[in-house]
Design an enzyme around this catalytic site. Structure first.
Site, short mmCIF file in Angstrom:
data_model
loop_
_atom_site.label_atom_id
_atom_site.label_comp_id
_atom_site.label_asym_id
_atom_site.label_seq_id
_atom_site.Cartn_x
_atom_site.Cartn_y
_atom_site.Cartn_z
N ASP A 39 0.85 -1.20 0.00
CA ASP A 39 0.00 0.00 0.00
C ASP A 39 0.88 1.24 0.00
O ASP A 39 2.02 1.22 0.48
CB ASP A 39 -0.92 -0.01 1.24
CG ASP A 39 -2.16 0.85 1.08
OD1 ASP A 39 -3.27 0.28 1.00
OD2 ASP A 39 -2.04 2.10 1.01
N ASN A 83 -6.24 -4.73 -5.74
CA ASN A 83 -7.41 -4.08 -5.12
C ASN A 83 -7.27 -2.56 -5.06
O ASN A 83 -8.28 -1.86 -5.07
CB ASN A 83 -7.59 -4.67 -3.71
CG ASN A 83 -8.44 -3.78 -2.83
OD1 ASN A 83 -9.67 -3.79 -2.92
ND2 ASN A 83 -7.80 -2.96 -2.00
N TYR A 149 -13.97 7.05 -13.52
CA TYR A 149 -14.02 5.83 -12.71
C TYR A 149 -14.65 4.68 -13.50
O TYR A 149 -14.14 3.56 -13.54
CB TYR A 149 -14.82 6.10 -11.43
CG TYR A 149 -14.81 4.96 -10.45
CD1 TYR A 149 -13.67 4.67 -9.70
CD2 TYR A 149 -15.93 4.16 -10.27
CE1 TYR A 149 -13.65 3.61 -8.79
CE2 TYR A 149 -15.93 3.10 -9.37
CZ TYR A 149 -14.78 2.84 -8.63
OH TYR A 149 -14.77 1.79 -7.74
N LYS A 153 -12.69 1.21 -14.66
CA LYS A 153 -13.08 -0.13 -14.20
C LYS A 153 -13.48 -1.01 -15.37
O LYS A 153 -13.21 -2.22 -15.37
CB LYS A 153 -14.19 -0.02 -13.16
CG LYS A 153 -13.71 0.59 -11.84
CD LYS A 153 -12.61 -0.27 -11.19
CE LYS A 153 -12.22 0.22 -9.81
NZ LYS A 153 -11.24 -0.63 -9.14
N THR A 186 -16.79 1.48 3.19
CA THR A 186 -15.34 1.61 3.39
C THR A 186 -15.02 3.10 3.57
O THR A 186 -15.87 3.95 3.31
CB THR A 186 -14.55 1.13 2.16
OG1 THR A 186 -14.84 2.00 1.06
CG2 THR A 186 -14.85 -0.30 1.79
N1 LIG Z 1 -16.17 0.78 -1.67
C1 LIG Z 1 -16.96 0.54 -2.70
O1 LIG Z 1 -18.17 0.76 -2.67
C2 LIG Z 1 -16.38 -0.02 -3.96
C3 LIG Z 1 -17.27 -0.40 -4.97
C4 LIG Z 1 -16.77 -0.94 -6.15
C5 LIG Z 1 -15.40 -1.10 -6.30
N2 LIG Z 1 -14.55 -0.71 -5.30
C6 LIG Z 1 -13.14 -0.90 -5.52
O2 LIG Z 1 -12.58 -1.64 -4.45
C7 LIG Z 1 -11.21 -1.26 -4.25
C8 LIG Z 1 -10.99 -0.86 -2.80
O3 LIG Z 1 -11.86 0.24 -2.51
P1 LIG Z 1 -12.12 0.77 -1.01
O4 LIG Z 1 -13.52 1.24 -1.00
O5 LIG Z 1 -11.67 -0.22 -0.02
O6 LIG Z 1 -11.18 2.05 -1.01
P2 LIG Z 1 -10.42 2.80 0.21
O7 LIG Z 1 -10.14 4.19 -0.28
O8 LIG Z 1 -11.22 2.65 1.44
O9 LIG Z 1 -9.06 1.99 0.32
C9 LIG Z 1 -8.19 1.95 -0.78
C10 LIG Z 1 -6.81 1.52 -0.37
O10 LIG Z 1 -5.98 1.58 -1.57
C11 LIG Z 1 -4.79 2.30 -1.25
N3 LIG Z 1 -4.28 2.98 -2.44
C12 LIG Z 1 -4.83 4.05 -3.09
N4 LIG Z 1 -4.03 4.43 -4.09
C13 LIG Z 1 -2.96 3.60 -4.10
C14 LIG Z 1 -1.79 3.50 -4.89
N5 LIG Z 1 -1.54 4.37 -5.89
N6 LIG Z 1 -0.91 2.50 -4.63
C15 LIG Z 1 -1.14 1.64 -3.60
N7 LIG Z 1 -2.21 1.70 -2.80
C16 LIG Z 1 -3.11 2.68 -3.05
C17 LIG Z 1 -5.20 3.27 -0.16
O11 LIG Z 1 -4.06 3.72 0.58
C18 LIG Z 1 -6.17 2.44 0.66
O12 LIG Z 1 -5.50 1.66 1.63
C19 LIG Z 1 -10.96 -0.13 -5.25
O13 LIG Z 1 -10.37 -0.66 -6.42
C20 LIG Z 1 -12.35 0.39 -5.54
O14 LIG Z 1 -12.43 1.05 -6.79
C21 LIG Z 1 -15.01 -0.17 -4.14
#
Ligand SMILES: NC(=O)c1ccc[n+]([C@@H]2O[C@H](COP(=O)([O-])OP(=O)(O)OC[C@H]3O[C@@H](n4cnc5c(N)ncnc54)[C@H](O)[C@@H]3O)[C@@H](O)[C@H]2O)c1
Length: 249
Positions: A39, A83, A149, A153, A186
């Protein structure tokens, strides 16, 4: 007692410091894998890793040199979960800046590409492995106010299938699939909700959009990842698995 399903395997989870990634890391650890959280957030990532008995490496998924360093430090891993991702929130399309577009595509799509490439480089010489990319329901069912976004995706979904096909044809024994979450509670979603003003009302609106009637949590996504990386999923590759409470119906 039967052996844990992932014992003897190492899993790298990007973006595992918090949110969905932390839930995935925890679940894979529970299923017996040695877990490496990768991360960009050092302190939070180290704390999360310590709490669950995982290792931590600082990695920005957009930087090739960071992936090279990860491969040097952990040359053998059987599971990679791409992720890490960002969502810069809604914007009128006319006002979506090129910088914001590129930032979103950079982390979400370039990051997934560099991750998949590192995964194939590590796993092919080992005789196989599993890559799981975290896509989004938004990549299937477009969100007009989130063009960057949505496009990033949809790109991740297409990349997933290309990698699956390539690895299959090469006989690498590497499976590559994606999980497409609906809204998951999240820090990312909490931020977006806070920005939209009335957070409780925004939460209710988001829940209503999901036919199942509620917003999921990280464990719901982690359960699908745990299945895809297990031997039970040996016949599954190039699949885009909706875990979205019916959002994409
Ligand atoms: N939360 C949702 O509703 C949702 C829905 C669909 C898809 N997603 C996808 O799930 C994944 C996780 O989302 P989340 O909601 O847990 O997000 P979040 O923002 O809560 O956590 C994301 C994590 O990724 C890390 N990160 C961000 N940029 C980075 C980089 N350049 N290099 C390394 N690490 C990096 C952050 O430090 C954090 O720990 C993402 O790909 C997001 O697009 C989330």
């Amino acid at each position: 007692m039967s052996e844990a399903p992932l014992s003897g395997r190492t899993a790298v989870v990007t973006g595992g410091a918090e949110g969905i990634g932390a839930a995935i890391a925890e679940r894979l650890k529970r299923d017996g894998a040695a877990v490496v959280i990768a991360d960009v957030q050092q302190e939070r990532g180290e704390a999360a890793a310590r709490a669950m008995g995982a290792a931590f490496v600082r990695l920005d998924v957009t930087r090739e040199e960071d992936w090279d360093a990860l491969l040097a430090a952990h040359p053998r891993f059987h599971i990679l979960v791409n992720n890490a991702g960002i969502n810069n929130g809604p914007a009128p399309f006319e006002e979506l800046s090129f910088a914001r577009w590129r930032n979103t595509l950079g982390v979400n799509l370039d990051g997934a590409f560099l991750g998949c490439r590192a995964g194939v480089r590590a796993m092919a010489p080992m005789g196989g492995g599993v890559i799981v990319n975290i896509g989004s329901a938004a990549g299937e069912r477009a969100v007009g106010e989130m063009a960057a976004y949505t496009a990033s995706k949809a790109g991740v979904h297409a990349l997933t299938r290309a990698v699956a096909l390539y690895c299959g044809k090469r006989g690498y024994n590497i499976r590559c699939s994606a999980v497409l979450p609906g809204s998951i509670e999240t820090p990312m979603v909490a931020r977006l909700r806070a920005e939209s003003g009335d957070a409780p009302a925004a939460r209710a609106r988001i829940a209503e959009r999901h036919p199942i009637g509620f917003v999921g949590d990280g464990a719901d996504i982690a359960a699908m990842v745990a299945f895809l990386v297990s031997d039970d999923a040996r016949f599954i590759t190039g699949a885009l698995m909706n875990v979205d409470g019916g959002l994409t119906i």
